[in-house]
Write a protein that holds these residues in place. Structure first.
Motif, PDB file in Angstrom:
ATOM      1  N   HIS A 272      72.642  13.474 -82.955  1.00  0.00           N
ATOM      2  CA  HIS A 272      72.628  12.752 -81.679  1.00  0.00           C
ATOM      3  C   HIS A 272      71.275  12.904 -80.990  1.00  0.00           C
ATOM      4  O   HIS A 272      70.858  12.038 -80.232  1.00  0.00           O
ATOM      5  N   GLY A 273      70.590  13.995 -81.280  1.00  0.00           N
ATOM      6  CA  GLY A 273      69.298  14.263 -80.641  1.00  0.00           C
ATOM      7  C   GLY A 273      68.223  13.259 -81.005  1.00  0.00           C
ATOM      8  O   GLY A 273      67.282  13.044 -80.230  1.00  0.00           O
ATOM      9  N   THR A 274      68.352  12.638 -82.188  1.00  0.00           N
ATOM     10  CA  THR A 274      67.346  11.655 -82.611  1.00  0.00           C
ATOM     11  C   THR A 274      67.953  10.275 -82.855  1.00  0.00           C
ATOM     12  O   THR A 274      67.283   9.261 -82.688  1.00  0.00           O
ATOM     13  N   GLY A 275      69.208  10.247 -83.326  1.00  0.00           N
ATOM     14  CA  GLY A 275      69.853   8.968 -83.646  1.00  0.00           C
ATOM     15  C   GLY A 275      69.390   8.369 -84.964  1.00  0.00           C
ATOM     16  O   GLY A 275      69.796   7.257 -85.311  1.00  0.00           O
ATOM     17  N   ARG A 276      68.539   9.091 -85.710  1.00  0.00           N
ATOM     18  CA  ARG A 276      67.977   8.562 -86.956  1.00  0.00           C
ATOM     19  C   ARG A 276      68.127   9.612 -88.053  1.00  0.00           C
ATOM     20  O   ARG A 276      67.592  10.722 -87.920  1.00  0.00           O
ATOM     21  N   TRP A 277      68.821   9.234 -89.140  1.00  0.00           N
ATOM     22  CA  TRP A 277      69.083  10.229 -90.180  1.00  0.00           C
ATOM     23  C   TRP A 277      67.793  10.795 -90.771  1.00  0.00           C
ATOM     24  O   TRP A 277      67.728  11.959 -91.152  1.00  0.00           O
ATOM     25  N   GLN A 278      66.737   9.974 -90.793  1.00  0.00           N
ATOM     26  CA  GLN A 278      65.461  10.420 -91.374  1.00  0.00           C
ATOM     27  C   GLN A 278      64.865  11.598 -90.600  1.00  0.00           C
ATOM     28  O   GLN A 278      64.061  12.362 -91.141  1.00  0.00           O
ATOM     29  N   MET A 279      65.233  11.706 -89.324  1.00  0.00           N
ATOM     30  CA  MET A 279      64.628  12.752 -88.493  1.00  0.00           C
ATOM     31  C   MET A 279      65.490  14.015 -88.398  1.00  0.00           C
ATOM     32  O   MET A 279      65.082  15.009 -87.790  1.00  0.00           O
ATOM     33  N   VAL A 280      66.671  13.962 -89.003  1.00  0.00           N
ATOM     34  CA  VAL A 280      67.573  15.117 -88.909  1.00  0.00           C
ATOM     35  C   VAL A 280      66.969  16.323 -89.649  1.00  0.00           C
ATOM     36  O   VAL A 280      66.994  17.454 -89.143  1.00  0.00           O
ATOM     37  N   ARG A 281      66.384  16.062 -90.811  1.00  0.00           N
ATOM     38  CA  ARG A 281      65.835  17.162 -91.609  1.00  0.00           C
ATOM     39  C   ARG A 281      64.718  17.923 -90.858  1.00  0.00           C
ATOM     40  O   ARG A 281      64.847  19.131 -90.653  1.00  0.00           O
ATOM     41  N   PRO A 282      63.648  17.235 -90.426  1.00  0.00           N
ATOM     42  CA  PRO A 282      62.590  18.004 -89.739  1.00  0.00           C
ATOM     43  C   PRO A 282      63.073  18.679 -88.451  1.00  0.00           C
ATOM     44  O   PRO A 282      62.645  19.798 -88.136  1.00  0.00           O
ATOM     45  N   MET A 283      63.959  18.018 -87.724  1.00  0.00           N
ATOM     46  CA  MET A 283      64.425  18.621 -86.463  1.00  0.00           C
ATOM     47  C   MET A 283      65.385  19.790 -86.709  1.00  0.00           C
ATOM     48  O   MET A 283      65.422  20.737 -85.931  1.00  0.00           O
ATOM     49  N   ALA A 284      66.147  19.716 -87.791  1.00  0.00           N
ATOM     50  CA  ALA A 284      67.030  20.847 -88.140  1.00  0.00           C
ATOM     51  C   ALA A 284      66.180  22.066 -88.496  1.00  0.00           C
ATOM     52  O   ALA A 284      66.458  23.191 -88.060  1.00  0.00           O
ATOM     53  N   ARG A 285      65.117  21.805 -89.256  1.00  0.00           N
ATOM     54  CA  ARG A 285      64.224  22.918 -89.632  1.00  0.00           C
ATOM     55  C   ARG A 285      63.607  23.531 -88.376  1.00  0.00           C
ATOM     56  O   ARG A 285      63.556  24.748 -88.210  1.00  0.00           O
TER      57      ARG A 285
END
Ligand code: PEP
Ligand code: MN
Length: 336
Positions: A272-285
């Motif tokens: 929900h923080g980005t709304g874009r699956w592509q950005m989940v990986r870097p933001m999770a890290r």
């Protein structure tokens, strides 16, 4: 005000302090640490400021709190809180991963998601049965039927279940099926709901409101603790800014701020923080590197046909590889 008792304070010293507080028409909450007991005083501000507690035997010092929240503050409880969800610990160096679909759509979809997130190392299954959608024409969730599916999928996989509660009258119902009650961003300042989940003893996941300051968020948590439920996990899920490329602006600095101000565990929702699956990986890290106690990630067996939030949902394969990286970072953090 908080009253810090000295390490040598006796039980009688403490009792006298408590009696004085009660005799002034105030109430107190206790925080017992390894060496010190801290007493948080709650009630009328004027009466509290007239309290002369320093003269009492066993009192080391008193601190006037300028922020309105007390029980959630680090001053009240210096050590990190660990929330125990039926044996799964959140906070205190344990990595909590809550993953699953945005919404429960069917038993088949949920079970497939549950099995893959379990394989990836998640310890919680997330999924909404009551969906607070922006449009009334969008899928609203399967309600109690969805809760039943969550319980079944949780039991089959050994995952704890976290699901959103939107109605103050549904606490008993959701408690019957869930291990953690999620209060969503849109309800962060639904004070009656906060008080109701506070009266239950179920752990609560409190998401940050869409436009909430950190102080407002911690005050919302204070509502829950002030009703006697100390099992609160905070969740940063992005806030509204002028940026439109992302759905929200994920505020990872909030993790560091919360760690400074509060003892409560805090996790991050990069979906929900980005709304874009592509950005989940870097933001999770980044979230784990910033000191978050865990993650909430949306995973769908087939994101392209998801009934909600498909754009931000990871496929099972992507979830697995994100988790591999997250585990490496979490390990590196442990050995720092
Ligand atoms: C959710 O987690 O399903 C959800 C609706 O999130 P938020 O309340 O953060 O929008
Ligand atoms: Mn969602």
């Amino acid at each position: 005000m908080i009253i810090i008792m000295s390490p040598t304070a006796t039980r009688e010293n403490l009792k006298k302090v408590q009696d004085k507080i009660v005799s002034m028409g105030l109430t107190y909450h206790m925080s017992k640490g390894a060496s010190r007991t801290i007493v948080g005083v709650i009630g009328d501000k004027k009466v509290i400021s007239s309290l002369q507690m320093k003269a009492f035997d066993g009192v080391e010092k008193t601190v006037q709190i300028t922020e309105k929240y007390k029980l959630v503050s680090r001053e009240f409880k210096p050590n990190d809180s660990v929330v125990n969800v039926g044996g799964v610990l959140v906070g205190g160096g344990n990595l909590a991963v809550m993953a699953g679909p945005c919404a429960v759509e069917s038993m088949e979809q949920l079970l497939e998601a549950a099995e893959c997130v379990k394989a990836g190392g998640a310890n919680f299954l997330r999924g909404g049965a009551f969906k607070p959608r922006t449009s009334p024409y969008d899928f609203q969730g399967l309600a109690e039927q969805g809760l039943k599916m969550l319980k079944e999928a949780g039991e089959k996989t050994g995952l704890k279940v976290v699901t959103e509660i939107v109605d103050v009258n549904a606490v008993d119902l959701v408690c019957k099926y869930a291990d953690v009650l999620q209060v969503g961003a849109r309800n962060m300042q639904n004070f009656e709901l906060l008080k109701a989940v506070g009266r239950s003893q179920k752990p609560v996941l409190l998401k940050r409101g869409l436009s909430a300051t950190i102080s407002e968020w911690l005050n919302a948590a204070e509502y829950i603790l002030s009703e006697g439920n100390y099992n609160v996990i905070l969740c940063e899920r992005g806030i509204r800014t002028y940026e439109t490329f992302t759905r929200n602006t994920l505020d990872l600095s909030a993790v560091a701020a919360v760690k400074e101000l509060s003892h409560l565990p805090v996790i991050v929702d990069p979906s929900h923080g980005t709304g874009r699956w592509q950005m989940v990986r870097p933001m999770a890290r980044a979230a784990i590197a910033a000191g978050a106690d865990g993650l909430m990630i949306e995973v769908h067996p087939h994101p392209e046909i998801a009934l909600s939030d498909g754009d931000q949902s990871l496929t099972p394969e992507n979830f697995q590889s994100v988790m591999d990286e997250v585990h490496k970072i979490a390990k590196a953090m442990e050995s720092k």
